[in-house]
Design a protein around this motif. Structure first.
Motif, PDB file in Angstrom:
ATOM      1  N   GLY A 107       8.182 -20.723  11.025  1.00 40.09           N
ATOM      2  CA  GLY A 107       7.884 -19.679  12.398  1.00 40.09           C
ATOM      3  C   GLY A 107       6.511 -19.352  12.317  1.00 40.09           C
ATOM      4  O   GLY A 107       6.420 -18.574  13.540  1.00 40.09           O
ATOM      5  N   GLU A 124       9.657  -8.577   9.697  1.00 36.07           N
ATOM      6  CA  GLU A 124       8.965  -8.637  10.331  1.00 36.07           C
ATOM      7  C   GLU A 124      10.209  -8.590  12.132  1.00 36.07           C
ATOM      8  O   GLU A 124       9.979  -9.692  12.278  1.00 36.07           O
ATOM      9  CB  GLU A 124       8.061 -10.568  10.732  1.00 36.07           C
ATOM     10  CG  GLU A 124       7.452 -10.644  11.780  1.00 36.07           C
ATOM     11  CD  GLU A 124       6.246  -9.616  12.071  1.00 36.07           C
ATOM     12  OE1 GLU A 124       5.023  -9.540  12.608  1.00 36.07           O
ATOM     13  OE2 GLU A 124       5.407  -8.744  11.112  1.00 36.07           O
ATOM     14  N   ALA A 146      14.019 -14.462   3.790  1.00 32.75           N
ATOM     15  CA  ALA A 146      14.541 -14.649   3.522  1.00 32.75           C
ATOM     16  C   ALA A 146      15.715 -15.309   3.036  1.00 32.75           C
ATOM     17  O   ALA A 146      16.782 -15.384   3.146  1.00 32.75           O
ATOM     18  CB  ALA A 146      15.195 -14.339   4.954  1.00 32.75           C
ATOM     19  N   ALA A 168      14.794 -10.835   7.219  1.00 35.37           N
ATOM     20  CA  ALA A 168      14.226 -11.504   8.245  1.00 35.37           C
ATOM     21  C   ALA A 168      13.311 -10.626   9.362  1.00 35.37           C
ATOM     22  O   ALA A 168      12.576 -10.271   9.775  1.00 35.37           O
ATOM     23  CB  ALA A 168      13.873 -13.127   8.444  1.00 35.37           C
ATOM     24  N   ASP A 169      14.392  -9.584   9.669  1.00 35.18           N
ATOM     25  CA  ASP A 169      14.348  -9.175  11.595  1.00 35.18           C
ATOM     26  C   ASP A 169      13.528  -7.979  10.501  1.00 35.18           C
ATOM     27  O   ASP A 169      12.992  -7.678  11.220  1.00 35.18           O
ATOM     28  CB  ASP A 169      15.978  -8.724  12.359  1.00 35.18           C
ATOM     29  CG  ASP A 169      15.275  -8.211  13.018  1.00 35.18           C
ATOM     30  OD1 ASP A 169      13.855  -8.845  13.810  1.00 35.18           O
ATOM     31  OD2 ASP A 169      15.709  -7.083  13.352  1.00 35.18           O
ATOM     32  N   ALA A 177       8.063 -13.603   6.685  1.00 37.99           N
ATOM     33  CA  ALA A 177       9.496 -12.678   6.600  1.00 37.99           C
ATOM     34  C   ALA A 177      10.542 -14.168   6.620  1.00 37.99           C
ATOM     35  O   ALA A 177      11.590 -14.258   5.877  1.00 37.99           O
ATOM     36  CB  ALA A 177       9.438 -12.440   8.072  1.00 37.99           C
ATOM     37  N   LEU A 178      10.717 -15.854   7.592  1.00 37.74           N
ATOM     38  CA  LEU A 178      12.036 -16.279   8.149  1.00 37.74           C
ATOM     39  C   LEU A 178      11.916 -16.582   5.838  1.00 37.74           C
ATOM     40  O   LEU A 178      13.019 -17.170   5.344  1.00 37.74           O
ATOM     41  CB  LEU A 178      11.550 -16.904   7.837  1.00 37.74           C
ATOM     42  CG  LEU A 178      11.710 -16.867   9.386  1.00 37.74           C
ATOM     43  CD1 LEU A 178      11.581 -17.784  10.843  1.00 37.74           C
ATOM     44  CD2 LEU A 178      13.064 -16.201  10.470  1.00 37.74           C
TER      45      LEU A 178
END
Length: 236
Positions: free
Chosen positions: A117, A193, A132, A189-190, A128-129
């Motif tokens: 990422g 970010e 998550a 994740a979305d 964020a990834l």
């Protein structure tokens, strides 16, 4: 409880299946590094690498390998009877096994997803990834641990869930996405970010609530199932 966790971790890494944890993270990082090195635009490789490989394959498959391994082998070979004879609450046994499964799965998937990422977008997107992925590791591990107690073919059923339910139905049948851990991970994740590389298809409240239901529901069901083993004297 800590002793059970230590024995579980030692047994997990002492088996050949631990070697299966390496290729997928290495492949994910390698592809992301290669695409970045040759100057391919993230818009062209981000979705297939991060989502198609990272979130749809690396995270669930690693969780499947680990989640079915922390207890499934003991059920298959009958050594679970030695655990059940110990004066330990069944809750502590399951929580210890689940803790090891989550820890190993989260580290093995969150770190390569963070790196990929970061290469695709930014450090914040990588984080964020990773966050998550940790949530996904909890949900997947709880589900696959339960499957290892319910059936002699937990890996097969786990692959059906990953490939058919999430991979096929989850992409073409909107109603199935509510029961897709992959979709929860993408949404989380979305929301942390927002980026064009991810497209969330369930709302954040649904993702959070359903992830919690998977984790708590499967953990409670696993504890109940293990209690039935001791009561009925089952060893397989």
């Amino acid at each position: 409880m800590s002793t059970v966790a230590w024995i579980t971790a030692r047994g997990l890494f002492g088996r050949r299946r631990a070697l299966l944890l390496l290729p997928l993270p290495v492949l994910l990082i390698g592809l992301a590094t290669l695409c970045r090195a040759v100057g391919v635009a993230p818009a062209d490789w981000g979705v297939p690498v991060l989502v198609g490989l990272g979130l749809a394959v690396v995270l669930p498959v690693i969780s499947l390998i680990v989640g079915t391994g922390v207890l499934g082998s003991e059920v298959d070979d009958g050594t679970i009877v030695h655990i059940l004879t110990k004066p330990l609450p069944r809750r502590d046994i399951i929580l210890a096994k689940l803790g090891v499964a989550v820890g190993v799965s989260a580290l093995s998937s969150a770190i390569p997803l963070f790196i990929a990422g970061w290469l695709a977008d930014s450090v914040r997107f990588g984080l964020a990834l990773a966050v998550a992925a940790v949530v996904g590791a909890f949900a997947y591990s709880a589900l696959f641990l339960l499957l290892s107690l319910l059936t002699r073919r937990p890996v097969l059923l786990g692959l059906v869930y990953i490939l058919v339910w999430e991979g096929l139905l989850g992409r073409f049948v909107s109603g199935t996405r509510v029961l897709s851990i992959e979709q929860y991970v993408i949404t989380i994740a979305d929301k942390i970010e927002p980026t064009a590389l991810l497209e969330s298809k369930v709302s954040l409240p649904v993702a959070a609530i359903m992830a919690a239901i998977f984790i708590l529901g499967c953990a409670i069901a696993s504890i109940d199932r293990l209690r039935s083993f001791s009561m009925a004297g089952e060893t397989s």
